[in-house]
Design a protein around this motif. Structure first.
Motif, PDB file in Angstrom:
ATOM      1  N   ILE A   1      42.439  48.368  45.611  1.00 26.01           N
ATOM      2  CA  ILE A   1      41.463  48.666  46.665  1.00 26.01           C
ATOM      3  C   ILE A   1      40.081  48.909  46.059  1.00 26.01           C
ATOM      4  O   ILE A   1      39.058  48.482  46.596  1.00 26.01           O
ATOM      5  N   GLY A   2      40.048  49.585  44.915  1.00 29.37           N
ATOM      6  CA  GLY A   2      38.781  49.785  44.237  1.00 29.37           C
ATOM      7  C   GLY A   2      38.149  48.488  43.773  1.00 29.37           C
ATOM      8  O   GLY A   2      36.923  48.391  43.645  1.00 29.37           O
TER       9      GLY A   2
ATOM     10  N   LEU B   1      46.853  32.309  47.965  1.00 35.46           N
ATOM     11  CA  LEU B   1      47.373  32.525  46.614  1.00 35.46           C
ATOM     12  C   LEU B   1      48.851  32.169  46.535  1.00 35.46           C
ATOM     13  O   LEU B   1      49.305  31.508  45.590  1.00 35.46           O
ATOM     14  N   LEU B   2      49.619  32.604  47.546  1.00 38.51           N
ATOM     15  CA  LEU B   2      51.056  32.335  47.540  1.00 38.51           C
ATOM     16  C   LEU B   2      51.356  30.850  47.684  1.00 38.51           C
ATOM     17  O   LEU B   2      52.401  30.380  47.224  1.00 38.51           O
ATOM     18  N   TYR B   3      50.464  30.110  48.320  1.00 39.12           N
ATOM     19  CA  TYR B   3      50.651  28.666  48.435  1.00 39.12           C
ATOM     20  C   TYR B   3      49.920  27.895  47.336  1.00 39.12           C
ATOM     21  O   TYR B   3      49.834  26.676  47.374  1.00 39.12           O
ATOM     22  N   GLY B   4      49.386  28.643  46.348  1.00 36.51           N
ATOM     23  CA  GLY B   4      48.791  28.004  45.184  1.00 36.51           C
ATOM     24  C   GLY B   4      47.494  27.298  45.440  1.00 36.51           C
ATOM     25  O   GLY B   4      47.183  26.303  44.785  1.00 36.51           O
ATOM     26  N   GLU B   5      46.697  27.807  46.382  1.00 33.43           N
ATOM     27  CA  GLU B   5      45.446  27.136  46.718  1.00 33.43           C
ATOM     28  C   GLU B   5      44.251  28.066  46.485  1.00 33.43           C
ATOM     29  O   GLU B   5      44.367  29.289  46.553  1.00 33.43           O
ATOM     30  N   GLY B   6      43.115  27.466  46.198  1.00 39.52           N
ATOM     31  CA  GLY B   6      41.857  28.195  46.202  1.00 39.52           C
ATOM     32  C   GLY B   6      41.583  29.036  44.983  1.00 39.52           C
ATOM     33  O   GLY B   6      40.649  29.838  44.997  1.00 39.52           O
TER      34      GLY B   6
ATOM     35  N   SER C   1      42.799  41.611  42.289  1.00 35.31           N
ATOM     36  CA  SER C   1      43.270  42.738  43.094  1.00 35.31           C
ATOM     37  C   SER C   1      44.522  42.360  43.881  1.00 35.31           C
ATOM     38  O   SER C   1      45.445  43.172  44.028  1.00 35.31           O
ATOM     39  N   LEU C   2      44.587  41.117  44.377  1.00 35.80           N
ATOM     40  CA  LEU C   2      45.778  40.667  45.101  1.00 35.80           C
ATOM     41  C   LEU C   2      46.991  40.627  44.191  1.00 35.80           C
ATOM     42  O   LEU C   2      48.106  40.993  44.585  1.00 35.80           O
ATOM     43  N   ALA C   3      46.799  40.158  42.961  1.00 35.58           N
ATOM     44  CA  ALA C   3      47.914  40.109  42.011  1.00 35.58           C
ATOM     45  C   ALA C   3      48.438  41.516  41.731  1.00 35.58           C
ATOM     46  O   ALA C   3      49.655  41.733  41.631  1.00 35.58           O
ATOM     47  N   ILE C   4      47.530  42.473  41.600  1.00 36.33           N
ATOM     48  CA  ILE C   4      47.951  43.863  41.365  1.00 36.33           C
ATOM     49  C   ILE C   4      48.719  44.394  42.570  1.00 36.33           C
ATOM     50  O   ILE C   4      49.759  45.053  42.429  1.00 36.33           O
TER      51      ILE C   4
ATOM     52  N   CYS D   1      45.245  36.904  36.811  1.00 36.28           N
ATOM     53  CA  CYS D   1      46.203  37.402  37.804  1.00 36.28           C
ATOM     54  C   CYS D   1      47.549  37.689  37.144  1.00 36.28           C
ATOM     55  O   CYS D   1      48.174  38.733  37.397  1.00 36.28           O
ATOM     56  N   LEU D   2      48.001  36.780  36.316  1.00 31.01           N
ATOM     57  CA  LEU D   2      49.284  36.949  35.644  1.00 31.01           C
ATOM     58  C   LEU D   2      49.255  38.158  34.714  1.00 31.01           C
ATOM     59  O   LEU D   2      50.185  38.987  34.721  1.00 31.01           O
ATOM     60  N   ALA D   3      48.184  38.295  33.943  1.00 24.71           N
ATOM     61  CA  ALA D   3      48.099  39.400  32.993  1.00 24.71           C
ATOM     62  C   ALA D   3      48.052  40.749  33.710  1.00 24.71           C
ATOM     63  O   ALA D   3      48.803  41.681  33.367  1.00 24.71           O
ATOM     64  N   PHE D   4      47.178  40.871  34.720  1.00 24.28           N
ATOM     65  CA  PHE D   4      47.069  42.141  35.436  1.00 24.28           C
ATOM     66  C   PHE D   4      48.316  42.417  36.271  1.00 24.28           C
ATOM     67  O   PHE D   4      48.728  43.570  36.420  1.00 24.28           O
ATOM     68  N   GLY D   5      48.915  41.370  36.825  1.00 28.80           N
ATOM     69  CA  GLY D   5      50.139  41.565  37.590  1.00 28.80           C
ATOM     70  C   GLY D   5      51.261  42.122  36.736  1.00 28.80           C
ATOM     71  O   GLY D   5      51.958  43.064  37.128  1.00 28.80           O
TER      72      GLY D   5
END
Length: 698
Positions: free
Chosen positions: A630-631, A580-585, A344-347, A594-598
């Motif tokens: 959000i969903g 996510l932006l710092y590449g952790e977790g 969801s974050l990537a989207i 994430c890449l595909a949905f983004g």
């Protein structure tokens, strides 16, 4: 008393709140536009208006803290604020020294909205709980803010969005004439409420509605005559609207009180007990959630349903069955809930980057082309659209300048450049000082950079809101987080904390500037004083900063947060986005998904945002990225109730056969939704008191 052509009525010496303020309010002067409806002197900035604005705003703030901690959403509720203000003054009319008019109604709802939206502006439903409850020691946390520090933090974020709205009002409302649909609808509703009310002395300003919405006397139905006819008929309409609001309020409040004694009503296993307990597919038939779905509309809620189906119906079972998220589904660390939140974050990020980039391009390109052409440069061959853009006439869609005769308030009712600069410097100093006091880990120069970024992003937010009626604050905050992830090194021990604080500044600016411009659009249509609104917004924001901080601490002391009831999804999204932006977790295979949905939703957003195909059949069928995300990060129980409201809204609108019938249906929907939201919010405070009493007795 007729208006004077030589300026405002002289204010009493002891009551000169600001230039143009009379004994208890502002007396506008005639507009400089000869074709405009004459401006009539009556009170606007009033102390009774501030008091009622505080009362209504406190109710809205309590509602928004409650639902914000549950779902991450708040409701602006300009129309409910205007309606509640009107009802309060109408009920107390026998005791009033002077009548309650349209422009004072605008002022009161402005104060109320400034108070009510502070839970989001002060980040007490998002960044604050993320810092206090989710920040790891390795990231500089957790940081618990004492109550006084929390209030100072809220005050630091409370004002600069209001200041930013001053130049944006001139550009977006006066020059570009953007629609701001909710602001226009609020102005229309205020006009209808006050039309023909005894003692108002305020004529209805027919320019608020197109001629098509004003049928001739012979062609009017009984309902039309009630809306456009006599004072008695309009009073009957007001009574029916008040009754509709009251019934919705009573049903919602009664159901909410019942959930205190029967908590099972919050999660009905409509798809079976196993689906509800293991996969979280249950229904929370909250009247307020249904009301929020009505306000969101059918297309947005169906996009949320699509996100819930993909996230909770497909990806969640997939991640669990393949061992990528082996824990309990509802666990944020090892369960599939914590796995799909990254998708969801990537989207969200993809949607935000693409939509705001295209918005910036659409904003800057015509202006740059125009200035280059005026300088003698030929950029591209002139087209019909270009020539139209150069005729200096506002087109309502906002790409160009305006005629010098564009109607605006008189100079004495506007905020001058000197006042703008003074308040800008003061708000900047206050924000910098309070953030350094609360979070000394954040360098002062980064706070100043965040304020500069906040202004740029607030322009985008305000323009998007004016054109689409949607304020993309979720995307704006993610863009700010992305920007600061690029300039703050991952090696910094407080990188995540800095990222959260900087993002909160940008979100506060975008949310405030956009939503305040809705109120300023209402003010402009009703020829109210923008200066009165400006001061009302500042006063409301200051009061709202204190109120939202106290309410958050109250809920935090009574309830366990986070918990099943208050999952604070916005806080989780904020901190996980920073990580996510710092590449952790990232859990197993989350990066690939994430890449595909983004990429997929970047393409979807580009198609929907394109001016050439954005109105086509394909674009209308594509779901919005933010709604889908959000969903995904909200559990299905929250989404399904909103979908119910959205479907009801779509069906109800389709039953309208005429434009005026559609107007009445929209008003009825708004009243039902407002009553449902406010009813549950108020009843939740009663439930809070019952919880305290139960805890003390045990």
């Amino acid at each position: 008393m007729p208006p004077s052509d030589h300026g405002p009525l002289a204010p009493a010496a002891s009551d000169q709140i600001f230039p143009g303020a009379a004994a208890d309010g502002i007396n506008p002067t005639p507009s400089v536009n000869a074709n405009a409806v004459p401006r009539r002197p009556h009170r606007q900035f009033t102390f009774r208006g501030i008091a009622v604005g505080f009362l209504v705003g406190t109710l809205l703030s309590a509602v928004n803290v409650y639902f914000g901690l549950q779902t991450g959403w708040i409701s602006l509720m300009s129309m409910p604020a205007a309606l509640l203000s009107f009802v309060i003054f109408q009920a107390s009319s026998p005791f009033l020294a002077y009548s309650f008019g349209e422009k004072e109604n605008v002022f009161v709802q402005t104060v109320a909205v400034a108070v009510g939206c502070m839970p989001l502006s002060s980040a007490v439903i998002s960044v604050v709980p993320a810092i206090e409850k989710l920040l790891d020691p390795s990231e500089g946390g957790p940081v618990r803010l004492p109550l006084m520090s929390l209030i100072l933090w809220s005050l630091g974020l409370a004002f600069f969005g209001v200041i930013f709205s001053v130049p944006l009002r001139k550009q977006l409302i006066i020059k570009e004439k953007l629609r701001f649909p909710s602001g226009t609808a609020t102005a229309t509703m205020i006009t209808i409420l006050h039309k023909g009310q005894p003692g108002t002395g305020e004529p209805r300003q027919e320019q608020l509605q197109p001629e098509a919405y004003r049928p001739s006397e012979a062609g009017r139905s009984r309902e039309d005559n009630a809306q456009f006819g006599s004072a008695d008929a309009t009073h009957d309409v007001w009574q029916s609207q008040t009754k509709l609001l009251s019934v919705a309020f009573a049903i919602s409040a009664g159901y909410t009180l019942l959930t205190f004694f029967l908590p099972v009503l919050r999660d009905l296993p409509v798809f079976g007990r196993n689906a509800a307990q293991m996969w979280l597919w249950a229904l929370n038939p909250s009247p307020a959630y249904i009301g929020q779905g009505i306000i969101m509309g059918q297309s947005t809620t169906l996009a949320m349903l699509f996100g819930a189906i993909v996230g909770w119906g497909i990806l969640s079972p997939l991640a669990k069955s393949l061992g990528w998220a082996p824990g309990i589904v509802n666990d944020w660390k090892t369960g599939s809930r914590g796995w799909i939140v990254w998708i969801s974050l990537a989207i969200m990020l993809a949607d935000s980057v693409v939509s705001l980039s295209m918005l910036a391009g659409n904003t800057l390109a015509p202006l740059a082309k125009r200035h280059l052409r005026r300088a003698g440069w030929t950029v591209v061959p002139s087209t019909e659209d270009d020539s139209m853009a150069d005729d200096d006439e506002g087109n309502g869609d906002g790409v160009d300048g305006c005629d010098e005769d564009d109607e605006d308030a008189p100079p004495e009712e506007q905020i001058g450049m000197r006042m703008f600069l003074i308040t800008l410097l003061l708000s900047t100093g206050l924000c910098t000082t309070t953030i350094y006091y609360c979070f000394p880990q954040v360098p002062i120069y980064l706070t100043i950079i965040a304020l500069c970024v906040a202004f740029v992003l607030s322009v985008m937010a305000a323009r998007a809101l004016g054109q689409t009626d949607l304020n993309p604050v979720s995307g704006i905050s993610k863009i700010a987080q992305l920007f600061f992830a690029l300039i703050v090194s991952k090696a910094s021990p407080s990188a995540v904390l800095i990222n959260l604080v900087a993002g909160a500044i940008s979100e506060a600016a975008g949310q405030q500037a956009g939503d305040i411009l809705q109120d300023l659009k209402t003010s402009h249509l009703l020829q109210a004083s923008p200066k009165a609104q400006f001061y009302g917004q500042l006063i409301g924001a200051a009061y709202g900063a204190v109120t939202s901080s106290l309410l958050y601490r109250l809920y935090d002391s009574v309830y366990s947060i986070p918990s099943k009831m208050f999952e604070m999804p916005a806080a989780i999204v904020w901190i996980d986005c920073s990580r996510l932006l710092y590449g952790e977790g990232l859990p197993p295979y989350a990066k690939e998904f994430c890449l595909a949905f983004g990429l997929a939703f970047a393409a979807v957003t580009a198609i929907k945002s394109s001016e050439t195909v954005g109105q086509g059949r394909l674009a209308r069928w594509l779901p919005g990225g933010i709604a889908v995300a959000i969903g995904m990060y909200n559990t299905p129980s929250f989404t399904l109730a909103r979908v119910t409201g959205g479907v009801v809204e779509g069906w109800w609108r389709r039953q309208a056969s005429r434009p005026e019938d559609l107007k009445r249906r929209e008003t009825g929907l708004i009243l039902v939704a407002s009553g449902a939201i406010i009813g549950e919010g108020i009843a939740s405070l009663v439930n809070l008191g019952l919880t305290v009493l139960t805890a003390q007795s045990s």
